[in-house]
Design a protein around this motif. Structure first.
Motif, short mmCIF file in Angstrom:
data_model
loop_
_atom_site.label_atom_id
_atom_site.label_comp_id
_atom_site.label_asym_id
_atom_site.label_seq_id
_atom_site.Cartn_x
_atom_site.Cartn_y
_atom_site.Cartn_z
N LYS A 1 9.54 -0.79 0.51
CA LYS A 1 10.59 -1.37 -0.33
C LYS A 1 11.82 -0.48 -0.35
O LYS A 1 11.77 0.70 -0.01
CB LYS A 1 10.05 -1.59 -1.74
N ALA A 2 12.92 -1.05 -0.81
CA ALA A 2 14.17 -0.31 -0.94
C ALA A 2 14.02 0.78 -2.00
O ALA A 2 13.23 0.65 -2.93
CB ALA A 2 15.31 -1.26 -1.32
N GLY A 3 14.83 1.83 -1.86
CA GLY A 3 14.79 2.92 -2.83
C GLY A 3 15.83 2.79 -3.91
O GLY A 3 15.72 3.39 -4.97
N GLY A 4 16.89 2.02 -3.65
CA GLY A 4 17.96 1.86 -4.64
C GLY A 4 19.29 2.34 -4.11
O GLY A 4 19.39 2.82 -2.99
N THR A 5 20.31 2.23 -4.93
CA THR A 5 21.67 2.54 -4.49
C THR A 5 22.10 3.98 -4.77
O THR A 5 23.16 4.39 -4.32
CB THR A 5 22.66 1.58 -5.17
N THR A 6 21.29 4.73 -5.50
CA THR A 6 21.64 6.13 -5.76
C THR A 6 21.52 6.93 -4.47
O THR A 6 20.51 6.87 -3.77
CB THR A 6 20.69 6.73 -6.82
N LYS A 7 22.59 7.68 -4.15
CA LYS A 7 22.58 8.48 -2.92
C LYS A 7 21.57 9.61 -3.01
O LYS A 7 21.44 10.27 -4.04
CB LYS A 7 23.97 9.09 -2.68
N LEU A 8 20.84 9.82 -1.90
CA LEU A 8 19.89 10.93 -1.83
C LEU A 8 20.64 12.23 -1.58
O LEU A 8 21.56 12.27 -0.77
CB LEU A 8 18.88 10.70 -0.71
N THR A 9 20.22 13.28 -2.26
CA THR A 9 20.84 14.59 -2.06
C THR A 9 19.87 15.57 -1.39
O THR A 9 20.27 16.65 -0.97
CB THR A 9 21.30 15.19 -3.40
N LYS A 10 18.59 15.20 -1.33
CA LYS A 10 17.60 16.05 -0.68
C LYS A 10 16.45 15.18 -0.16
O LYS A 10 16.30 14.02 -0.56
CB LYS A 10 17.06 17.10 -1.65
N LEU A 11 15.66 15.76 0.72
CA LEU A 11 14.48 15.09 1.25
C LEU A 11 13.42 14.98 0.15
O LEU A 11 13.14 15.94 -0.54
CB LEU A 11 13.93 15.90 2.43
N VAL A 12 12.85 13.78 0.00
CA VAL A 12 11.81 13.57 -1.00
C VAL A 12 10.55 13.05 -0.30
O VAL A 12 10.60 12.05 0.41
CB VAL A 12 12.26 12.55 -2.07
N LYS A 13 9.42 13.75 -0.52
CA LYS A 13 8.13 13.35 0.06
C LYS A 13 7.24 12.80 -1.06
O LYS A 13 7.08 13.44 -2.08
CB LYS A 13 7.41 14.54 0.70
N THR A 14 6.68 11.62 -0.80
CA THR A 14 5.77 11.00 -1.77
C THR A 14 4.47 10.64 -1.05
O THR A 14 4.49 9.85 -0.10
CB THR A 14 6.39 9.72 -2.38
N THR A 15 3.35 11.21 -1.49
CA THR A 15 2.06 10.91 -0.88
C THR A 15 1.58 9.53 -1.32
O THR A 15 1.48 9.26 -2.52
CB THR A 15 1.01 11.98 -1.25
N LEU A 16 1.30 8.67 -0.35
CA LEU A 16 0.78 7.33 -0.64
C LEU A 16 -0.73 7.27 -0.41
O LEU A 16 -1.44 6.60 -1.14
CB LEU A 16 1.50 6.28 0.22
N VAL A 17 -1.19 7.96 0.65
CA VAL A 17 -2.62 8.10 0.94
C VAL A 17 -2.85 9.57 1.27
O VAL A 17 -2.23 10.11 2.18
CB VAL A 17 -3.08 7.22 2.12
N ALA A 18 -3.74 10.22 0.54
CA ALA A 18 -4.01 11.64 0.78
C ALA A 18 -4.86 11.79 2.04
O ALA A 18 -5.87 11.11 2.20
CB ALA A 18 -4.73 12.25 -0.41
N GLY A 19 -4.43 12.67 2.93
CA GLY A 19 -5.20 12.95 4.14
C GLY A 19 -6.24 14.02 3.88
O GLY A 19 -6.11 14.83 2.96
N THR A 20 -7.27 14.03 4.72
CA THR A 20 -8.34 15.02 4.57
C THR A 20 -8.43 15.95 5.77
O THR A 20 -9.26 16.84 5.81
CB THR A 20 -9.70 14.33 4.38
#
Length: 201
Positions: A95-114
């Motif tokens: 999905k879209a993140g929105g209209t706010t400009k990103l100022t840094k790289l953001v990592k979000t874990t959706l599925v944790a790897g093993t």
């Protein structure tokens, strides 16, 4: 026979001989080039992947930016053996993140790897989906090509957002990378990738 007639006859013979010599040189030249071209056609040509089908490192340019096709300007390295976990077997909805400009790289874990964490310099094999951060418009996807993408990571072979975002992820993970334009493709705005790390070697 007069001397004048003999002289004319000799000139004619000399001229005919010269023409025959020129004709032989022309024929030999043509044969040489034909043979040479046939031999050069047999030279093996290295197979290359089209650059437009990979997440390529951004190149500085004054020209109008083209649509990014994927995060490498370099040929894909050999993929590692992949054993896709069930959690990564279906294409993600991004999905879209929105209209706010990103100022840094953001990592979000959706599925944790093993699996083991990705190290700088390793060749990573991954599925990914890329959308425009503001609108969610799909720009590229390895899923649509039906084959994972392999690249060396952390060495400038891909965009900076991938080099910084994928090092440290665990094999078997699914991660959302929100990448500011400064770490991606000039002129394309902020981007959102969902990356499945399938293997690293």
């Amino acid at each position: 026979m007069s001397t004048q007639t003999e002289s004319a006859k000799r000139r004619g013979q000399a001229f005919a001989g010269a023409l025959a010599g020129v004709a032989i040189v022309v024929v030999l030249t043509v044969v040489f080039f034909v043979v040479k071209n046939n031999d050069s056609d047999k030279t093996p040509v290295a197979s290359t992947q089209p650059a437009a089908s990979q997440p390529a490192a951004a190149q500085p340019t004054d020209a109008a930016p083209s649509e990014p096709a994927a995060p490498t300007a370099q040929a894909q390295p050999s993929a590692a053996a992949v054993n896709t976990p069930a959690a990564l077997s279906k294409e993600p909805e991004v999905k879209a993140g929105g209209t706010t400009k990103l100022t840094k790289l953001v990592k979000t874990t959706l599925v944790a790897g093993t699996g083991p964490a990705v190290q700088k310099g390793q060749t990573v094999t991954a599925n990914y989906k890329l959308v425009k951060y503001a609108t969610g418009e799909v720009m590229d996807s390895s899923w649509s090509r039906g084959t994972p993408f392999s690249t060396q990571i952390g060495v400038g072979a891909v965009i900076q957002g991938w080099d910084e975002g994928i090092v440290g992820l665990k094999v078997g993970s699914r991660t959302q990378l929100d990448v500011p334009e400064a770490l991606a493709y000039p002129g394309q705005g902020d981007l959102r990738f969902v990356v499945d790390v399938l293997a690293a070697q």
